[in-house]
Design a protein around this motif. Structure first.
Motif, short mmCIF file in Angstrom:
data_model
loop_
_atom_site.label_atom_id
_atom_site.label_comp_id
_atom_site.label_asym_id
_atom_site.label_seq_id
_atom_site.Cartn_x
_atom_site.Cartn_y
_atom_site.Cartn_z
N ARG A 36 0.84 -1.21 0.00
CA ARG A 36 0.00 0.00 0.00
C ARG A 36 0.87 1.25 0.00
O ARG A 36 1.91 1.29 0.66
CB ARG A 36 -0.91 0.02 1.24
N VAL A 37 0.42 2.25 -0.73
CA VAL A 37 1.09 3.55 -0.73
C VAL A 37 0.04 4.63 -0.46
O VAL A 37 -1.16 4.40 -0.63
CB VAL A 37 1.79 3.84 -2.09
N GLN A 38 0.54 5.79 -0.05
CA GLN A 38 -0.36 6.92 0.17
C GLN A 38 -0.62 7.60 -1.17
O GLN A 38 0.33 7.92 -1.90
CB GLN A 38 0.30 7.89 1.16
N ARG A 39 -1.91 7.81 -1.49
CA ARG A 39 -2.27 8.38 -2.79
C ARG A 39 -2.95 9.73 -2.60
O ARG A 39 -3.83 9.89 -1.76
CB ARG A 39 -3.23 7.42 -3.51
N CYS A 40 -2.51 10.69 -3.41
CA CYS A 40 -3.12 12.02 -3.37
C CYS A 40 -4.38 12.03 -4.22
O CYS A 40 -4.32 11.70 -5.41
CB CYS A 40 -2.14 13.07 -3.88
N GLN A 41 -5.50 12.40 -3.64
CA GLN A 41 -6.76 12.40 -4.39
C GLN A 41 -6.84 13.58 -5.35
O GLN A 41 -7.66 13.61 -6.25
CB GLN A 41 -7.94 12.42 -3.41
N THR A 42 -5.97 14.57 -5.15
CA THR A 42 -6.00 15.75 -6.02
C THR A 42 -5.21 15.51 -7.31
O THR A 42 -5.70 15.76 -8.40
CB THR A 42 -5.42 16.97 -5.28
N CYS A 43 -3.96 15.01 -7.16
CA CYS A 43 -3.10 14.91 -8.35
C CYS A 43 -2.71 13.47 -8.67
O CYS A 43 -2.06 13.21 -9.69
CB CYS A 43 -1.85 15.77 -8.19
N GLY A 44 -3.07 12.52 -7.82
CA GLY A 44 -2.77 11.13 -8.10
C GLY A 44 -1.38 10.68 -7.71
O GLY A 44 -1.00 9.53 -7.93
N HIS A 45 -0.57 11.60 -7.13
CA HIS A 45 0.80 11.25 -6.72
C HIS A 45 0.78 10.17 -5.64
O HIS A 45 -0.06 10.18 -4.75
CB HIS A 45 1.49 12.52 -6.19
N HIS A 46 1.71 9.22 -5.78
CA HIS A 46 1.88 8.18 -4.76
C HIS A 46 3.10 8.50 -3.91
O HIS A 46 4.15 8.84 -4.45
CB HIS A 46 2.10 6.81 -5.43
N GLN A 47 2.99 8.38 -2.60
CA GLN A 47 4.17 8.64 -1.77
C GLN A 47 4.29 7.64 -0.62
O GLN A 47 3.34 7.12 -0.10
CB GLN A 47 4.16 10.08 -1.24
N LEU A 48 5.54 7.39 -0.25
CA LEU A 48 5.95 6.66 0.95
C LEU A 48 7.18 7.42 1.44
O LEU A 48 8.00 7.82 0.59
CB LEU A 48 6.37 5.22 0.63
N TYR A 49 7.34 7.61 2.69
CA TYR A 49 6.51 7.36 3.83
C TYR A 49 5.33 8.33 3.88
O TYR A 49 5.27 9.28 3.10
CB TYR A 49 7.38 7.51 5.10
N ALA A 50 4.43 8.09 4.83
CA ALA A 50 3.21 8.90 4.89
C ALA A 50 3.50 10.31 5.39
O ALA A 50 4.35 10.52 6.25
CB ALA A 50 2.21 8.23 5.83
N ARG A 51 2.77 11.28 4.80
CA ARG A 51 2.81 12.66 5.27
C ARG A 51 1.39 13.17 5.46
O ARG A 51 0.43 12.54 5.04
CB ARG A 51 3.48 13.59 4.24
N LEU A 52 1.32 14.37 6.03
CA LEU A 52 0.02 15.02 6.21
C LEU A 52 -0.47 15.63 4.91
O LEU A 52 -1.65 15.95 4.79
CB LEU A 52 0.10 16.10 7.30
N TRP A 53 0.42 15.88 3.96
CA TRP A 53 -0.02 16.39 2.68
C TRP A 53 0.84 15.81 1.55
O TRP A 53 1.89 15.21 1.79
CB TRP A 53 0.00 17.92 2.61
N CYS A 54 0.39 16.01 0.35
CA CYS A 54 1.07 15.50 -0.85
C CYS A 54 2.31 16.36 -1.10
O CYS A 54 2.21 17.58 -1.21
CB CYS A 54 0.12 15.57 -2.03
N VAL A 55 3.49 15.73 -1.23
CA VAL A 55 4.70 16.52 -1.45
C VAL A 55 4.79 16.99 -2.90
O VAL A 55 5.65 17.81 -3.23
CB VAL A 55 5.99 15.74 -1.08
N SER A 56 3.89 16.50 -3.77
CA SER A 56 3.91 16.95 -5.15
C SER A 56 3.05 18.19 -5.34
O SER A 56 3.48 19.15 -5.97
CB SER A 56 3.44 15.81 -6.07
N CYS A 57 1.81 18.19 -4.81
CA CYS A 57 0.91 19.32 -5.05
C CYS A 57 0.44 20.02 -3.78
O CYS A 57 -0.21 21.06 -3.85
CB CYS A 57 -0.30 18.88 -5.88
N GLY A 58 0.76 19.45 -2.62
CA GLY A 58 0.33 20.09 -1.37
C GLY A 58 -1.07 19.70 -0.95
O GLY A 58 -1.54 20.13 0.11
N GLY A 59 -1.74 18.91 -1.76
CA GLY A 59 -3.12 18.51 -1.45
C GLY A 59 -3.21 17.72 -0.15
O GLY A 59 -2.32 16.94 0.17
N ARG A 60 -4.27 17.96 0.58
CA ARG A 60 -4.40 17.32 1.89
C ARG A 60 -5.32 16.12 1.87
O ARG A 60 -5.48 15.44 2.88
CB ARG A 60 -4.90 18.34 2.91
N ALA A 61 -5.96 15.86 0.75
CA ALA A 61 -6.87 14.70 0.67
C ALA A 61 -6.05 13.49 0.23
O ALA A 61 -5.69 13.34 -0.94
CB ALA A 61 -7.98 14.99 -0.33
#
Ligand SMILES: [Zn+2]
Lengths: 388, 135
Positions: B27-52
């Protein structure tokens, strides 16, 4: 273009013995390095109104610089502990210059020391450094520091056809220079063949591609330009500085074959109004042999992928176009941890003052100092100029 | 400060990753705004800043970005494992993982090698391991 850098100069440098210094603690090494640098500057402890240190891995304390000030029996108005890994020295010197440029301080000492070799020991140092991996996502794989650098080297070889025999040559040339420095930790002859014949630590890196674990300390004294004018040694100006901080954990990095030197270097050159061709001597942090090649490329001294050839063609030797690491580099001068970056600065200063004796680069007027921290994660570049 | 390697800690923020491992999912953390996948988990997307952000299971496949073979262990707990290959693997889904390569001789790991991701127990946690596929 005016800059905060115009208002200060490096006026003193000093080191303790480097290598195995069993009769000294980390804090004693700090005190000795500070004393040596102040003597070099022609200043006294009471002249110091800023002190910056970077902690001790052997004797960790909460507020390190304050402990050092207390030990010295002198309490500057500004006392600060900083840490940016192996590039701390550039960040700390930039900070000191800014404090002087802002008129907050007049004389700032940046000092770092540790006794990793005898206070912690090689194995415990290796183990403690392995904690750099992300505790959940990286640490369980057991990546040593050499292993993480080795993965950078492997990708560099894959993309650019870099050659381990050139990496080994970096170690040979560092040693050639160290043999001319009376204080270097390793001064016995060393050839590229010796490096290639040493045992593999983490493929493709061999034991002699890797820096030693050392004891030692260094200090640099910065003073306002006005104060610098009255001191015995010629002031060394900082004409350019650049930093880049790209990541901390290796899994968070993108392209591992281009380092942050490709950002910090050009920033420093722009500030100095110089090009790489105008640098007379360079000190490039090489805790592992191959990273000297990568950073030579990223700093603009040769094309990308051409670092090995640049070394092979003799450019980095004392007789070459750009003598590099005339003190022996991280590989042969010694590596007590964060102090190592200050050794690059002090060697550059001595070159620009014409004090480098048997290893003097004739007529050196401009020097570049570059260092990196973590797994090529943070980078700092300084460009220095003499007044000769 | 400890002079020993930290035991892996599953911070609450990353629990869905480890729960996925238990369930045999990557499983990875997925940004609902831009679709970016990230690991490790953050409070926001490091690509677009989206919080969803949500957690999503991705195909456990990737490619070896680089590797090494560790021949000198960092701590006693790895001493029995040397020589062991460690790889950085770029997941098809985006993020990069670090782990051991198993299921092939240590000298057969190559850059660009396609690998599958599986989880194996280590130090009280399931950790990612890579196995060669398709060769
Ligand atoms: Zn996003």
């Amino acid at each position: 273009m005016s800059s905060f850098l115009d208002h200060c100069a490096i006026v003193g440098v000093g080191e303790t013995a480097v290598g195995k210094v069993p009769d000294r603690t980390s804090i004693q090494l700090h005190a000795e390095a500070i004393r040596a640098a102040l003597d070099d500057a022609g200043l006294r402890l009471r002249d110091v109104d800023g002190l910056v240190t970077a902690g001790s891995r052997v004797s960790p304390v909460l507020y390190h610089a304050d402990v050092v000030a207390e030990y010295l029996g002198h309490h500057p108005r500004h006392v600060l502990t900083v840490n940016a890994g192996g590039s701390t020295s550039v960040a700390a010197i930039e900070h000191a210059a800014a404090m002087i440029g802002a008129g907050v301080c007049e004389v700032v000492v940046v000092a770092k020391a540790d006794n990793l070799a005898t206070g912690l020991g090689r194995d415990a140092t290796v183990a403690s450094m392995a904690t750099i991996g992300h505790p959940a996502y990286e640490g369980p794989a057991g990546p040593t520091i050499p292993a993480m650098y080795a993965m950078v080297a492997r990708r560099y070889i894959h993309e650019y056809g870099a050659d381990v025999t050139d990496f080994a040559l970096v170690a040979e040339i560092d040693r050639e220079h160290a043999r001319r420095h009376p204080a270097a930790q390793f001064r016995a002859p060393l050839t590229a063949q010796d490096v290639l014949g040493s045992r593999l630590v983490a493929d493709p890196l061999r034991l002699l591609d890797c820096a030693p674990v050392s004891d030692g300390g260094g200090a640099v004294v910065l003073a306002s330009a006005a104060r610098a004018r009255d001191l015995p040694k010629p002031p060394i100006r900082i004409t350019g500085v650049g930093e880049h901080h790209g990541y901390e954990h290796l899994t968070q990095a993108g392209d591992l074959t281009v380092t942050g030197a490709a950002v910090s270097g050009p920033a420093a050159f722009r500030a100095a109004g110089l090009t790489p061709a105008e640098i007379d001597v360079a000190m490039i942090y090489d805790a592992f042999s191959f990273i000297q090649c990568m950073q030579l490329e990223d700093l603009g001294f040769c094309p990308k992928g051409g670092g090995g050839a640049f070394v092979r063609e003799g450019n980095t030797r004392l007789s070459g176009r750009l003598p590099v690491n005339t003190h022996g580099g991280v590989l042969s001068f010694g590596h007590p941890g964060k102090p190592t970056g200050l050794f690059l600065v002090s060697e550059a200063v001595r070159q620009l003052r014409g004090e480098a004796a048997d290893r003097q680069v004739a007529g050196a007027e401009t020097a570049l100092v570059h260092m990196e921290g973590g797994i090529l994660a943070s980078h700092g570049t300084l460009i220095l100029a003499g007044d000769r | 400060m400890s002079h020993h390697q930290s035991a892996p800690q599953a911070e609450p923020e990353n629990l869905p990753f480890w729960e996925g491992a238990q369930a045999g999912e990557l499983r990875v953390q997925r940004c609902q705004t831009c679709g970016h996948h990230q690991l490790y988990a953050r409070l926001w997307c490091v690509s677009c800043g989206g919080r969803a952000l949500t957690w999503t299971a991705v195909r456990p496949r990737g490619t070896v970005y680089s590797f090494t073979v560790v021949r000198r262990a960092p701590t006693a707990e790895f001493a029995a494992d040397v020589p062991y290959p460690i790889a950085l693997v770029d997941l098809d889904a985006g993020p990069r993982l670090m782990g051991h390569v198993v299921g092939c001789p240590v000298d057969e790991v190559t850059v660009g090698m396609p690998v599958g991701v599986r989880f194996a127990p280590r130090q009280g946690l399931l950790v990612a391991q890579f196995t060669p596929i398709g060769s």
